[in-house]
Design a protein around this motif. Structure first.
Motif, PDB file in Angstrom:
ATOM      1  N   ARG A   1     -39.859  23.805   7.186  1.00 10.02           N
ATOM      2  CA  ARG A   1     -39.870  24.127   8.619  1.00 10.02           C
ATOM      3  C   ARG A   1     -40.812  23.223   9.416  1.00 10.02           C
ATOM      4  NH1 ARG A   1     -39.159  29.570   6.640  1.00 10.02           N
ATOM      5  NH2 ARG A   1     -37.150  30.383   7.391  1.00 10.02           N
ATOM      6  N   ASP A   2     -41.919  22.797   8.827  1.00  6.79           N
ATOM      7  CA  ASP A   2     -42.813  21.934   9.581  1.00  6.79           C
ATOM      8  C   ASP A   2     -42.165  20.589   9.896  1.00  6.79           C
ATOM      9  OD1 ASP A   2     -42.763  21.218   6.923  1.00  6.79           O
ATOM     10  OD2 ASP A   2     -44.861  20.553   6.886  1.00  6.79           O
ATOM     11  N   VAL A   3     -41.214  20.152   9.075  1.00  8.38           N
ATOM     12  CA  VAL A   3     -40.462  18.927   9.366  1.00  8.38           C
ATOM     13  C   VAL A   3     -39.383  19.218  10.401  1.00  8.38           C
ATOM     14  CG1 VAL A   3     -38.958  17.144   8.392  1.00  8.38           C
ATOM     15  CG2 VAL A   3     -40.952  17.960   7.092  1.00  8.38           C
ATOM     16  N   ARG A   4     -38.760  20.375  10.272  1.00 10.64           N
ATOM     17  CA  ARG A   4     -37.693  20.732  11.215  1.00 10.64           C
ATOM     18  C   ARG A   4     -38.219  20.865  12.649  1.00 10.64           C
ATOM     19  NH1 ARG A   4     -33.969  25.462   8.434  1.00 10.64           N
ATOM     20  NH2 ARG A   4     -33.876  24.584   6.317  1.00 10.64           N
ATOM     21  N   CYS A   5     -39.484  21.144  12.803  1.00  9.39           N
ATOM     22  CA  CYS A   5     -40.030  21.323  14.158  1.00  9.39           C
ATOM     23  C   CYS A   5     -39.875  20.072  15.027  1.00  9.39           C
ATOM     24  CB  CYS A   5     -41.519  21.707  14.077  1.00  9.39           C
ATOM     25  SG  CYS A   5     -41.806  23.400  13.513  1.00  9.39           S
ATOM     26  N   TRP A   6     -39.700  18.909  14.372  1.00 10.85           N
ATOM     27  CA  TRP A   6     -39.565  17.675  15.158  1.00 10.85           C
ATOM     28  C   TRP A   6     -38.268  17.628  15.960  1.00 10.85           C
ATOM     29  CZ3 TRP A   6     -43.503  14.618  16.060  1.00 10.85           C
ATOM     30  CH2 TRP A   6     -44.588  14.615  15.187  1.00 10.85           C
ATOM     31  N   VAL A   7     -37.304  18.470  15.626  1.00 13.00           N
ATOM     32  CA  VAL A   7     -36.040  18.445  16.378  1.00 13.00           C
ATOM     33  C   VAL A   7     -36.244  18.928  17.807  1.00 13.00           C
ATOM     34  CG1 VAL A   7     -34.665  18.789  14.287  1.00 13.00           C
ATOM     35  CG2 VAL A   7     -35.330  20.778  15.675  1.00 13.00           C
ATOM     36  N   ILE A   8     -37.397  19.546  18.066  1.00 17.65           N
ATOM     37  CA  ILE A   8     -37.643  20.014  19.437  1.00 17.65           C
ATOM     38  C   ILE A   8     -37.763  18.849  20.409  1.00 17.65           C
ATOM     39  CG2 ILE A   8     -40.166  20.055  19.332  1.00 17.65           C
ATOM     40  CD1 ILE A   8     -40.088  22.714  20.838  1.00 17.65           C
ATOM     41  N   LEU A   9     -38.158  17.677  19.944  1.00 11.85           N
ATOM     42  CA  LEU A   9     -38.332  16.528  20.839  1.00 11.85           C
ATOM     43  C   LEU A   9     -37.011  16.048  21.435  1.00 11.85           C
ATOM     44  CD1 LEU A   9     -41.075  14.474  18.948  1.00 11.85           C
ATOM     45  CD2 LEU A   9     -41.333  16.004  20.898  1.00 11.85           C
ATOM     46  N   PRO A  10     -35.998  15.705  20.608  1.00 11.45           N
ATOM     47  CA  PRO A  10     -34.732  15.287  21.235  1.00 11.45           C
ATOM     48  C   PRO A  10     -34.068  16.404  22.035  1.00 11.45           C
ATOM     49  CG  PRO A  10     -34.463  15.524  18.865  1.00 11.45           C
ATOM     50  CD  PRO A  10     -35.929  15.600  19.141  1.00 11.45           C
ATOM     51  N   PHE A  11     -34.218  17.647  21.589  1.00 11.13           N
ATOM     52  CA  PHE A  11     -33.614  18.748  22.344  1.00 11.13           C
ATOM     53  C   PHE A  11     -34.321  18.936  23.685  1.00 11.13           C
ATOM     54  CE2 PHE A  11     -31.912  20.737  18.239  1.00 11.13           C
ATOM     55  CZ  PHE A  11     -30.658  20.245  18.478  1.00 11.13           C
ATOM     56  N   ALA A  12     -35.635  18.746  23.714  1.00 10.21           N
ATOM     57  CA  ALA A  12     -36.362  18.867  24.985  1.00 10.21           C
ATOM     58  C   ALA A  12     -35.946  17.766  25.957  1.00 10.21           C
ATOM     59  CB  ALA A  12     -37.869  18.815  24.737  1.00 10.21           C
ATOM     60  N   VAL A  13     -35.819  16.531  25.450  1.00  4.99           N
ATOM     61  CA  VAL A  13     -35.368  15.423  26.300  1.00  4.99           C
ATOM     62  C   VAL A  13     -33.953  15.674  26.802  1.00  4.99           C
ATOM     63  CG1 VAL A  13     -34.820  12.969  26.333  1.00  4.99           C
ATOM     64  CG2 VAL A  13     -36.897  13.762  25.195  1.00  4.99           C
ATOM     65  N   ALA A  14     -33.085  16.113  25.893  1.00  2.00           N
ATOM     66  CA  ALA A  14     -31.700  16.376  26.281  1.00  2.00           C
ATOM     67  C   ALA A  14     -31.622  17.495  27.315  1.00  2.00           C
ATOM     68  CB  ALA A  14     -30.884  16.734  25.047  1.00  2.00           C
ATOM     69  N   ALA A  15     -32.390  18.556  27.095  1.00  6.78           N
ATOM     70  CA  ALA A  15     -32.371  19.676  28.047  1.00  6.78           C
ATOM     71  C   ALA A  15     -32.909  19.243  29.407  1.00  6.78           C
ATOM     72  CB  ALA A  15     -33.196  20.838  27.494  1.00  6.78           C
ATOM     73  N   TYR A  16     -33.936  18.423  29.405  1.00  9.42           N
ATOM     74  CA  TYR A  16     -34.509  17.957  30.674  1.00  9.42           C
ATOM     75  C   TYR A  16     -33.478  17.175  31.478  1.00  9.42           C
ATOM     76  CZ  TYR A  16     -37.745  15.738  33.950  1.00  9.42           C
ATOM     77  OH  TYR A  16     -38.368  15.310  35.091  1.00  9.42           O
ATOM     78  N   PHE A  17     -32.798  16.235  30.827  1.00  6.35           N
ATOM     79  CA  PHE A  17     -31.866  15.389  31.556  1.00  6.35           C
ATOM     80  C   PHE A  17     -30.580  16.125  31.932  1.00  6.35           C
ATOM     81  CE2 PHE A  17     -34.300  11.792  29.631  1.00  6.35           C
ATOM     82  CZ  PHE A  17     -34.671  11.213  30.826  1.00  6.35           C
ATOM     83  N   ILE A  18     -30.122  17.051  31.099  1.00 11.25           N
ATOM     84  CA  ILE A  18     -28.890  17.773  31.447  1.00 11.25           C
ATOM     85  C   ILE A  18     -29.146  18.739  32.596  1.00 11.25           C
ATOM     86  CG2 ILE A  18     -29.105  19.761  29.887  1.00 11.25           C
ATOM     87  CD1 ILE A  18     -25.917  17.686  30.583  1.00 11.25           C
ATOM     88  N   VAL A  19     -30.315  19.351  32.632  1.00  7.90           N
ATOM     89  CA  VAL A  19     -30.675  20.228  33.746  1.00  7.90           C
ATOM     90  C   VAL A  19     -30.903  19.401  35.011  1.00  7.90           C
ATOM     91  CG1 VAL A  19     -32.433  21.806  34.614  1.00  7.90           C
ATOM     92  CG2 VAL A  19     -31.572  22.073  32.296  1.00  7.90           C
ATOM     93  N   SER A  20     -31.526  18.233  34.855  1.00 12.43           N
ATOM     94  CA  SER A  20     -31.711  17.340  35.999  1.00 12.43           C
ATOM     95  C   SER A  20     -30.368  16.907  36.566  1.00 12.43           C
ATOM     96  CB  SER A  20     -32.526  16.120  35.572  1.00 12.43           C
ATOM     97  OG  SER A  20     -32.719  15.240  36.654  1.00 12.43           O
ATOM     98  N   TYR A  21     -29.410  16.645  35.685  1.00 15.56           N
ATOM     99  CA  TYR A  21     -28.049  16.295  36.136  1.00 15.56           C
ATOM    100  C   TYR A  21     -27.391  17.472  36.840  1.00 15.56           C
ATOM    101  CZ  TYR A  21     -22.984  16.002  35.611  1.00 15.56           C
ATOM    102  OH  TYR A  21     -21.638  16.055  35.841  1.00 15.56           O
ATOM    103  N   GLN A  22     -27.518  18.652  36.273  1.00 18.73           N
ATOM    104  CA  GLN A  22     -26.836  19.824  36.816  1.00 18.73           C
ATOM    105  C   GLN A  22     -27.376  20.217  38.187  1.00 18.73           C
ATOM    106  OE1 GLN A  22     -24.200  21.444  35.664  1.00 18.73           O
ATOM    107  NE2 GLN A  22     -24.245  22.914  37.367  1.00 18.73           N
ATOM    108  N   TYR A  23     -28.684  20.187  38.343  1.00 12.23           N
ATOM    109  CA  TYR A  23     -29.298  20.636  39.594  1.00 12.23           C
ATOM    110  C   TYR A  23     -29.659  19.488  40.532  1.00 12.23           C
ATOM    111  CZ  TYR A  23     -29.643  25.224  37.436  1.00 12.23           C
ATOM    112  OH  TYR A  23     -29.351  26.420  36.841  1.00 12.23           O
TER     113      TYR A  23
END
Length: 375
Positions: free
Chosen positions: A292-314
């Motif tokens: 799980r400590d390795v899996r936690c790194w997936v939060i980085l691409p998901f955070a970037v993706a969420a930021y840009f998709i929300v920025s696109y939407q709004y």
């Protein structure tokens, strides 16, 4: 230039009206500069805005002309009385009846700041046009003719696009710098508006009802009129068209968002690439049964993706909104100076960041705690 004081802008706890924007009573990003860029780049109908600005300048030119004419005639009153000129005395009487001409920003013929124009100002505008009609038919008198000046008039403009002034002449050889408006300037201004925007096949022809265009052409070319009332129907029509078709989109783009369409599209591309990388990494760590400590790194691409998709939407960049900046052309940022708009964008930025956090958290938790398998 008509502007509200800073305290008035601070107290305006609402979005501005179209007339406030056109009369330069607002601040970035809902100012005239931003509206001009929006009409040019997104609406592709900047000719309508230029027509409005040129007609407003024509109105200001007429007001300056009459004020200067009245001043020059009043100065020359003793000479007129000594010469016993009936024509000059009649003109002086007409100017006295006309009264003082306000130099307020010219708006729609029946509206000022969204309220019904009061009877006093309507009467002043009508008397101004009536005087110019009678003065135009009666003589070619002007402050220059009376005082021997040949100087030119040019209305100051803070339009960032350096639009060409309408119906103006430039002559530095003036022996009367205080009197800078010639009647020929008014005529040239009216004709320039006609030939630029209204005549069929004109360089920047705008679409108006055919009867309205025909009436303006007849008044200028056949009747020889150049007073402001000639353009009132066309000006009101253009104002209503911009208010109905362009201004709501402008407020949505600049008051509810702070990025331009090209930036919005680029954010969508970044979001899709980041989502691809995030899901690839997430499935990799799950299928390889990583801790799980390795899996936690997936939060980085998901955070970037969420930021840009929300920025696109709004259509908002939350980080730049918090910093107080708005994009007026691609990658060109300007400070947000309108207080109400800044507060509104900060609220929307806070809301979008909350959506980004929730989206990234849900996706990350899903792949962090899902049981792994080794393939």
């Amino acid at each position: 230039m008509a502007t509200d004081s800073f305290s008035d802008v601070q107290q305006r706890n609402r979005l501005p009206t179209l007339f406030e924007v056109l009369s330069r009573r607002t601040l970035a990003p809902v100012d005239l500069f931003s509206f001009y860029i929006y009409m040019r780049d997104q609406q592709r109908s900047v000719d309508y805005l230029d027509f409005w600005l040129d007609v407003s300048q024509h109105m200001s030119l007429c007001r300056h002309y009459v004020r200067e004419l009245r001043r020059s005639v009043l100065v020359a009153t003793p000479d007129m009385e000594n010469n016993g000129s009936k024509r000059s005395s009649a003109m002086l009487e007409n100017l006295e009846n006309l009264g003082d001409i306000p130099l307020a920003e010219a708006g729609p013929s029946r509206l000022r700041d969204g309220f019904q124009e009061d009877e006093k100002e309507r009467d002043a505008t009508h008397r101004l046009s009536a005087f110019l009609r009678s003065e135009g038919h009666g003589s070619s008198h002007s402050p220059q003719n009376s005082l021997g000046s040949t100087s030119a008039y040019r209305t100051p403009s803070n339009d960032p696009q350096a639009r060409p002034s309408t119906g103006t002449r430039n002559n530095d050889h003036s022996n009367s710098p205080g009197h800078t408006v010639d009647r020929q300037d008014i005529r040239a201004s009216a004709e320039k508006i006609l030939y630029t925007y209204l005549l069929p096949g004109a360089e920047r022809e705008i679409v108006l009802p055919e009867t309205m265009v025909s009436t303006v052409i007849n008044l200028i070319e056949d009747d020889g009129r150049d007073d402001p009332e000639v353009f009132d129907p066309a000006k009101d029509y253009v104002f209503q068209a911009m208010e109905r078709d362009a201004f709501p989109g402008f407020l949505q783009a600049k008051a509810l968002g702070n990025i331009v369409p090209l930036s919005i599209l680029i954010r969508l591309i970044f979001a899709l690439v980041a989502f691809f990388g995030g899901f690839w990494g997430a499935f990799y760590v799950v299928l390889r049964n990583k801790p799980r400590d390795v899996r936690c790194w997936v939060i980085l691409p998901f955070a970037v993706a969420a930021y840009f998709i929300v920025s696109y939407q709004y259509k908002i960049d939350p980080a730049m909104a918090f910093l107080g900046y708005s994009e007026y052309t691609f990658m060109n940022w300007a400070p947000i100076r309108e207080p109400f708009v800044r507060r509104l964008l900060n609220k929307r930025a806070l809301m979008t960041m909350l959506v980004v956090f929730i989206t990234a958290a849900i996706l990350s938790i899903l792949f962090i705690f899902v049981p792994g398998t080794l393939l």
